[in-house]
Design an enzyme around this catalytic site. Sequence first.
Site, short mmCIF file in Angstrom:
data_model
loop_
_atom_site.label_atom_id
_atom_site.label_comp_id
_atom_site.label_asym_id
_atom_site.label_seq_id
_atom_site.Cartn_x
_atom_site.Cartn_y
_atom_site.Cartn_z
N TYR A 140 0.82 -1.16 -0.06
CA TYR A 140 -0.06 0.12 0.02
C TYR A 140 0.80 1.25 0.08
O TYR A 140 1.95 1.53 0.69
CB TYR A 140 -0.88 -0.06 1.18
CG TYR A 140 -1.70 1.51 1.09
CD1 TYR A 140 -2.75 1.40 0.52
CD2 TYR A 140 -1.42 2.19 2.11
CE1 TYR A 140 -3.40 2.55 0.32
CE2 TYR A 140 -1.94 3.73 1.97
CZ TYR A 140 -3.19 3.67 1.29
OH TYR A 140 -4.02 4.79 1.21
N TRP A 171 1.03 5.76 -1.74
CA TRP A 171 0.71 6.82 -2.72
C TRP A 171 1.72 6.73 -3.79
O TRP A 171 1.50 7.30 -4.95
CB TRP A 171 0.51 8.17 -2.00
CG TRP A 171 -0.82 8.29 -1.63
CD1 TRP A 171 -1.73 7.30 -0.88
CD2 TRP A 171 -1.70 9.38 -2.04
NE1 TRP A 171 -2.97 8.01 -0.64
CE2 TRP A 171 -2.95 9.18 -1.31
CE3 TRP A 171 -1.41 10.42 -2.66
CZ2 TRP A 171 -4.00 10.20 -1.36
CZ3 TRP A 171 -2.64 11.25 -2.94
CH2 TRP A 171 -3.84 11.24 -2.24
P1 PGD Z 1 3.58 8.22 1.48
O1 PGD Z 1 4.58 9.00 2.53
O2 PGD Z 1 2.61 9.10 0.39
O3 PGD Z 1 2.36 7.58 2.45
O4 PGD Z 1 0.68 6.13 3.65
P2 PGD Z 1 1.49 6.14 2.35
O5 PGD Z 1 2.54 5.02 2.47
O6 PGD Z 1 1.08 6.41 1.03
O7 PGD Z 1 4.59 6.89 0.91
C1 PGD Z 1 5.02 6.58 -0.39
C2 PGD Z 1 6.16 6.21 -0.56
O8 PGD Z 1 6.33 6.20 -1.91
C3 PGD Z 1 7.20 7.19 -0.13
O9 PGD Z 1 8.28 6.96 0.84
C4 PGD Z 1 7.97 7.60 -1.48
O10 PGD Z 1 9.27 8.13 -1.22
C5 PGD Z 1 7.71 6.54 -2.26
N1 PGD Z 1 7.92 6.86 -3.57
C6 PGD Z 1 7.15 7.70 -4.33
N2 PGD Z 1 7.62 7.51 -5.53
C7 PGD Z 1 8.07 6.46 -5.84
C8 PGD Z 1 8.38 5.59 -7.02
O11 PGD Z 1 8.46 6.22 -8.19
N3 PGD Z 1 8.91 4.43 -6.83
C9 PGD Z 1 9.13 4.07 -5.61
N4 PGD Z 1 9.41 2.56 -5.55
N5 PGD Z 1 8.67 4.56 -4.35
C10 PGD Z 1 8.34 5.72 -4.73
C11 PGD Z 1 -0.39 7.39 3.51
C12 PGD Z 1 -1.50 6.92 4.41
O12 PGD Z 1 -1.12 7.05 5.80
C13 PGD Z 1 -2.75 7.30 4.35
S1 PGD Z 1 -3.18 7.62 2.61
C14 PGD Z 1 -3.70 7.81 5.01
S2 PGD Z 1 -5.22 8.59 4.75
C15 PGD Z 1 -3.68 7.50 6.58
N6 PGD Z 1 -3.74 8.65 7.48
C16 PGD Z 1 -3.39 8.50 8.68
C17 PGD Z 1 -3.96 9.29 9.80
O13 PGD Z 1 -4.95 10.00 9.56
N7 PGD Z 1 -3.42 9.26 10.95
C18 PGD Z 1 -2.49 8.23 11.48
N8 PGD Z 1 -2.04 8.05 12.64
N9 PGD Z 1 -1.87 7.61 10.22
C19 PGD Z 1 -2.25 7.75 8.96
N10 PGD Z 1 -1.65 6.83 7.87
C20 PGD Z 1 -2.04 6.79 6.72
#
Ligand code: PGD
Length: 759
Positions: free
Chosen positions: A111, A113
Amino acid sequence: MTDRWVPTTSHWGAYQAAADSDGGVRVAPHPDDPVPSPLLGNVAGSARHATRVARPAIRRGWLESGPGPSAGRGAEEFVEVDWDTALDLVAAQLDRVRNESGNESIFGGSYGWSSAGRFHHAQSQLHRFLNTIGGYTASKHNYSFGTSQVLLPHVVGSISSVLGYADSWETIRENTDLIVAFGGLSTKNLSVTPGGVTLHTGAASAADPGVQVAAVSPLGADVPARGRWYSIAPGTDVAVQLALAHTLLAEDLHDTAFLERYCTGFDVVAAYLRGESDGVAKTPEWAAEICEIPADDIRELAREMAAGRTLVNVTWSLQRTEHGEQPVWAGILLAAMLGQIGLPGGGFGHGYGSMAEMGDSGPLLKLPTLSQGANPVREFIPVARIADLLLSPGQTYRYNGQTRTYPDIRFVYWAGGNPFHHHQDLTRLRRAFARPETVVVHETHWTATARHADVVLPATTTLEREDLGAGRRDTHLTAMHRVLDPHAEARDDYLIFAALADRLGARQAFTEGRSPRGWLEHLYETWRESLRERGHQVPDFDRFWELGRLELPAVDEQPPLRRFRQDPEANPLHTPSGRIELFSATVDGFGHPDCPGHPVWLRPRRTTGGPLHLIANQPPTRLHSQGDVGATSLESKVDGREPITLHPADAAARGIAEGTVVRIFNDRGACLAGARLSERVRPGVVVLPTGAWFDPQPDPKRDGATMCAHGNPNALTDDLPSSELSQGCAGQHARVDVERYDGPLPPVTTRTPPPLRPA
Ligand code: PGD
């Protein structure tokens, strides 16, 4: 590398970029964007930051002793190796595990983004690759609105009927008298939509929608400029919603004709509201004791709701809590009692203030999409059960009426997500990640997840490759040009998987003989053909690429709830009754004790952990954990730590002043943060946004325990689901205490790579 300004896009919107003379990048907002995202400020600093993963790296223990469970994950140094060595090792372990125990032993849910771009979407690439080698154990739903994803089909027949066809801000301005916004209408979230939005028109609309707004939230920051703030005790919205419903019923302000024609089960709910089924009438006086909003204010609000066109909105944050189904279902109940579901600007909204796309008016258009193929493995988990999956193979659990069993996972493959940011109770997740034999991560940066892997493969960023970009309800498709050469030895996820597929005899199935550019042309031209069949002409790929962006053709489709309202017999909902199920015999029949057959008030189980209520919401300074080493995020830190906001009275009681470094703690863990004081949070409530890169270090106050030195709230949240029905993420709230931190300050170690040594 190009020093010309070229178009690109991101989850926080379209922009322009150009390489600068020392290999970095300059960025500028899209010229037509009325409200560019502040998150753009993180791009330049992140692009070539010291924490970029430069070459393949392998945890020393795994390299020397081979695969196996290990508490060394997240603690040991890494050895940098060449690509062939890394790819040979990963391919050999995938092959061994699938042969020994079948593909269900490989967890590929992964999972996250990732980045914008229709082709180089890391998670889709991983799924496609794993499908070509026999499949994987998957995950279902998301962390954003995973609880609603399970509930809504039972109540209104589908998720998309509510989320996919939301009325635009223009429709609301023209038709609505009052928005009752449970969770408020926050503008900080409105620069973001998966895939990006080209023109940020929604942020200004949410800041001032041009209609009355009653914003129900513990945080003043969630209230639009001219909105009324109903300051509520966190986690008690359902009590207010039921009391509003009780008032509508008691004062005969409800629409009985609508309830009879379009809904089922109102009689059961009405008996509950009156207290006939449980002995407790859900009066405003009853609710006031729970939610701390005066009973008269609740009663007045109910009358106002019935007097005009009212949109009842529930933010996604409210379902990201224990019993998160209830505020959503109770919101639908209220909208049904008002009889306005399916009318322009009225009824039920879910996610205005949560994401840019809600309220945007771009076309409802299918975008070019990479096929992920078919997964022959049927095993899956609800996404937020990752730690349980790894810790408890063979254990049964309930989910959406089923009893399921966790498979035994030996290999974890993650690309494009950061579970050591997004999951709850990160100390527990560390224990879970110690269990599999092998953990492989593709990452652009040395995030906490990369640091907890055995094999880290360096991925390019969007700036280092070409792609097609657009988000849901976007107005344009962007030709995402390459700006920079790949950092050090980084490769596109696609090319990494192509090389692995080659080693596993699946190259042709995975690549279909195409280069990345060949795929862009193929996806675009296939999409262009499907548009042509529907009567829309768009230029060919070469012309599109030269133009840099394309205005998406208007597609007019009547929202399903409007069609349902016009003729419920001809256009029934996909529920068992074909109507809105205010009581669901299906959900009732499941017998889940924490989600009965109609909306109810349930007291939270989690009352321990401390006297303060922590809200862990989305950060205003980055996307989740992305860009935490960029300028916008860094500027917000206090002494290098994530800012926590407290009410001055709570701060004074603890000897805390503006800028004091504090320790936040409960029975699950602890973290440091820097205090900011504000009268705009309720007393007893503190706010620590998500996304500061997790930095576990020894807790000086507790032997053997860890403390995040940086300020990640998931060091404190509880790894419990919203309910047995959905098993959704409930990380928005936790109970904590806060104290001054007077000891020597540990350095934040997330802004340099972990210990690395050459092979
Ligand atoms: P991101 O920081 O977007 O968080 O969680 P999510 O895991 O989606 O992580 C994406 C990762 O992908 C980053 O580390 C980035 O470096 C990497 N990345 C970006 N581009 C690329 C690429 O091209 N290739 C590769 N291999 N990697 C890449 C988000 C999630 O967190 C979400 S959606 C929600 S809504 C939640 N919200 C909460 C909350 O309200 N409260 C708490 N306590 N926790 C939450 N967690 C959740």
